[in-house]
Scaffold this active site. Structure first.
Site, PDB file in Angstrom:
ATOM      1  N   ARG A  56      35.686   1.382  21.220  1.00 45.78           N
ATOM      2  CA  ARG A  56      36.704   0.356  21.481  1.00 45.78           C
ATOM      3  C   ARG A  56      36.029  -0.997  21.660  1.00 45.78           C
ATOM      4  O   ARG A  56      36.497  -2.013  21.164  1.00 45.78           O
ATOM      5  CB  ARG A  56      37.558   0.703  22.715  1.00 45.78           C
ATOM      6  CG  ARG A  56      38.467  -0.453  23.152  1.00 45.78           C
ATOM      7  CD  ARG A  56      39.714  -0.024  23.911  1.00 45.78           C
ATOM      8  NE  ARG A  56      39.458   0.961  24.933  1.00 45.78           N
ATOM      9  CZ  ARG A  56      38.833   0.725  26.091  1.00 45.78           C
ATOM     10  NH1 ARG A  56      38.399  -0.475  26.400  1.00 45.78           N
ATOM     11  NH2 ARG A  56      38.647   1.705  26.957  1.00 45.78           N
ATOM     12  N   TYR A 108      56.319 -16.398   9.062  1.00 42.99           N
ATOM     13  CA  TYR A 108      56.543 -14.977   8.792  1.00 42.99           C
ATOM     14  C   TYR A 108      57.499 -14.437   9.860  1.00 42.99           C
ATOM     15  O   TYR A 108      57.329 -14.730  11.049  1.00 42.99           O
ATOM     16  CB  TYR A 108      55.185 -14.258   8.841  1.00 42.99           C
ATOM     17  CG  TYR A 108      55.247 -12.769   8.701  1.00 42.99           C
ATOM     18  CD1 TYR A 108      55.548 -12.175   7.479  1.00 42.99           C
ATOM     19  CD2 TYR A 108      54.995 -11.933   9.788  1.00 42.99           C
ATOM     20  CE1 TYR A 108      55.593 -10.797   7.352  1.00 42.99           C
ATOM     21  CE2 TYR A 108      55.039 -10.556   9.670  1.00 42.99           C
ATOM     22  CZ  TYR A 108      55.337  -9.993   8.445  1.00 42.99           C
ATOM     23  OH  TYR A 108      55.383  -8.642   8.325  1.00 42.99           O
ATOM     24  N   ASP A 180      47.360 -19.057   9.684  1.00 40.51           N
ATOM     25  CA  ASP A 180      47.582 -17.749   9.065  1.00 40.51           C
ATOM     26  C   ASP A 180      47.265 -17.896   7.573  1.00 40.51           C
ATOM     27  O   ASP A 180      48.001 -18.543   6.837  1.00 40.51           O
ATOM     28  CB  ASP A 180      49.038 -17.316   9.298  1.00 40.51           C
ATOM     29  CG  ASP A 180      49.312 -15.897   8.795  1.00 40.51           C
ATOM     30  OD1 ASP A 180      48.639 -15.467   7.845  1.00 40.51           O
ATOM     31  OD2 ASP A 180      50.213 -15.237   9.346  1.00 40.51           O
ATOM     32  N   LYS A 205      47.283  -7.255   3.341  1.00 40.00           N
ATOM     33  CA  LYS A 205      47.731  -7.883   2.091  1.00 40.00           C
ATOM     34  C   LYS A 205      46.552  -8.046   1.113  1.00 40.00           C
ATOM     35  O   LYS A 205      45.974  -7.060   0.721  1.00 40.00           O
ATOM     36  CB  LYS A 205      48.429  -9.205   2.422  1.00 40.00           C
ATOM     37  CG  LYS A 205      49.393  -9.121   3.625  1.00 40.00           C
ATOM     38  CD  LYS A 205      50.594  -8.217   3.377  1.00 40.00           C
ATOM     39  CE  LYS A 205      51.405  -7.912   4.635  1.00 40.00           C
ATOM     40  NZ  LYS A 205      51.854  -9.053   5.410  1.00 40.00           N
TER      41      LYS A 205
HETATM   42  C1  LIG Z   1      52.295  -9.308   6.761  1.00 39.87           C
HETATM   43  C2  LIG Z   1      52.065 -10.611   7.432  1.00 39.87           C
HETATM   44  C3  LIG Z   1      51.795 -10.665   8.815  1.00 39.87           C
HETATM   45  C4  LIG Z   1      51.806  -9.448   9.697  1.00 39.87           C
HETATM   46  O1  LIG Z   1      50.784  -8.551   9.371  1.00 39.87           O
HETATM   47  P1  LIG Z   1      50.852  -6.965   9.593  1.00 39.87           P
HETATM   48  O2  LIG Z   1      49.549  -6.502   9.052  1.00 39.87           O
HETATM   49  O3  LIG Z   1      52.045  -6.459   8.858  1.00 39.87           O
HETATM   50  O4  LIG Z   1      50.988  -6.741  11.073  1.00 39.87           O
HETATM   51  C5  LIG Z   1      51.540 -11.916   9.370  1.00 39.87           C
HETATM   52  N1  LIG Z   1      51.569 -13.043   8.628  1.00 39.87           N
HETATM   53  C6  LIG Z   1      51.837 -13.014   7.304  1.00 39.87           C
HETATM   54  C7  LIG Z   1      51.865 -14.301   6.545  1.00 39.87           C
HETATM   55  C8  LIG Z   1      52.091 -11.803   6.663  1.00 39.87           C
HETATM   56  O5  LIG Z   1      52.376 -11.790   5.359  1.00 39.87           O
END
Ligand SMILES: *Cc1c(COP(=O)(O)O)cnc(C)c1O
Length: 399
Positions: A56, A108, A180, A205
């Protein structure tokens, strides 16, 4: 013990993505870095802890992914988390009840839900602004926020926000900036070089890129911030699993090659849709008609593989279009090798109220594409056939 490879300095990011951790195994000279699943590590003796003690707090496989992502983003280091939401929440853990967060009104959907829920519990104060509106940003900064969160390009309308401009003004009032970078990945955009303090990713992603791992990461510019975030992630246990890190690093190896090909196809598709009579608008920062095209050219190394468009004919046309697709899959998420189509109003943004959807520009005819690695001719033919199927009967008969 074998000697690990000595790498020359100044390697290109494509090379870093491929080579970090390769041929570093002191035990057997494994070329591909091994997966370390052990939860616990032996002490050499009393009061003599080795480099790792408990997974962890630290794990070699997870740390290798973090090291690679930090190099690609140009940061002091990274914390690898169990999801993108856990990465955003980790940055929010820096805040106290008096602190103000300024975030985009069209962030998001999961991010908006998290921010709203934590603000409601008085863990910080929240102001949502349209970050494309300079006056609105200036007004929000007058309230001296502690953190400004930026998301660019935005989802699903692909609005581009000026990272360097906002970061400079945020710094001037003592705020930190988190970006982000999920939609472009470090292959196409490096927010830390533009003045941000943190980059957050949903590695689910483009970074993993194969739609088979949910994960996240925070990359910090400063060692002090990195230490605070690392300690907190270890305290609450929001770190990612070693197996997920191993899989995600395998995705990183091909990140640049994938993204380059995917954005090339996305540009071709954007032009095709732009010329189609059933399409009333295309939102892609690579089209010179996009309002933020000059900013995207300046700020990004490419335009990415995400786009959205407005289909004429309302929900009925959207239904027919989606039902006729055979190469694109109707699904949420993005950034994988396979092409996806999503209908934000009823899928990704269904949790939003109608007025909030309208304010964010999410209409019943809006469709979002994540362009994958299929041959672009197959993708174009699929879209062409589905657009034909979506044509109202009367118009189809008349032509
Ligand atoms: C998918 C996404 C998230 C969240 O991520 P997870 O891996 O689904 O928790 C945050 N910001 C953006 C722009 C995303 O496309």
């Amino acid at each position: 013990m074998r000697k690990p490879a000595l790498r020359p300095a100044g390697l290109a990011p494509e090379t870093t993505a491929v080579l970090t951790g390769v041929n570093e195994d002191p035990a057997f000279g494994a070329v591909a870095p091994p997966l370390h699943l052990s939860t616990t590590y032996a002490f050499e003796a009393i009061e003599r802890e080795g480099p790792y003690a408990y997974s962890r707090a630290g794990n070699p496989s997870r740390d290798l992914l973090g090291r690679t992502l930090a190099e690609l983003e140009g940061g002091a280091g990274a914390v690898v988390t169990s999801s993108g939401m856990a990465a955003i929440d980790l940055v929010l853990s820096l805040l106290g009840p008096e602190d103000l967060v300024v975030a985009p009104h069209d962030a998001y959907w999961g991010t908006l839900r998290l921010l709203g829920a934590r603000a409601e519990r008085r863990q910080f104060r929240l102001a949502l602004v349209d970050q494309g509106d300079e006056a609105a940003v200036a007004r929000a900064l007058q309230d001296r926020p502690r953190l400004v969160l930026i998301e660019t390009p935005s989802n699903p309308l692909m609005r581009v926000v000026d990272i360097a401009g906002i970061a400079a003004r945020a710094k001037a009032v003592g705020a930190q900036v988190a970006v982000d970078n999920t939609f472009l990945s470090p292959a196409l955009q490096q927010p830390l070089a533009l003045g941000a303090d943190f980059v957050v990713h949903s590695t689910t992603k483009f970074i993993n890129g194969h739609s088979d791992v949910v994960g996240g990461a925070v990359i910090a510019a400063e060692p002090g911030d990195l230490e605070t975030l690392t300690n907190w992630a270890g305290t609450v246990g929001s770190v990612g699993s070693p197996f997920d890190a191993y899989m995600t690093l395998r995705g990183v190896r091909t990140l640049f090659a994938r993204v380059e090909r995917q954005q090339e196809s996305a540009a071709t598709i954007a032009e095709f849709l732009d010329a189609h009579p059933m399409v009333t608008a295309v939102h892609y920062p690579g089209l010179p008609s996009h309002p933020n095209y000059p900013l995207a050219v300046r700020q990004q190394r490419g335009f990415g593989a995400m786009l959205s468009f407005e289909l004429s004919g309302g929900l009925e046309a959207v239904r027919a279009f989606a039902a006729a697709l055979g190469v694109f899959t109707l699904a949420e998420s993005l950034g994988g090798v396979e092409s996806l189509v999503a209908h934000p109003q009823t899928m990704t943004h269904a949790g939003m109220s109608r007025p909030a959807q309208e304010a964010a520009g999410i209409t019943d005819g809006l469709l979002r594409l994540s362009v994958g690695l299929e041959r672009v001719d197959d993708l174009l033919a699929d879209l062409d056939a589905a657009l034909g199927a979506a044509r109202p009967l009367k118009a189809a008969r008349a032509s």
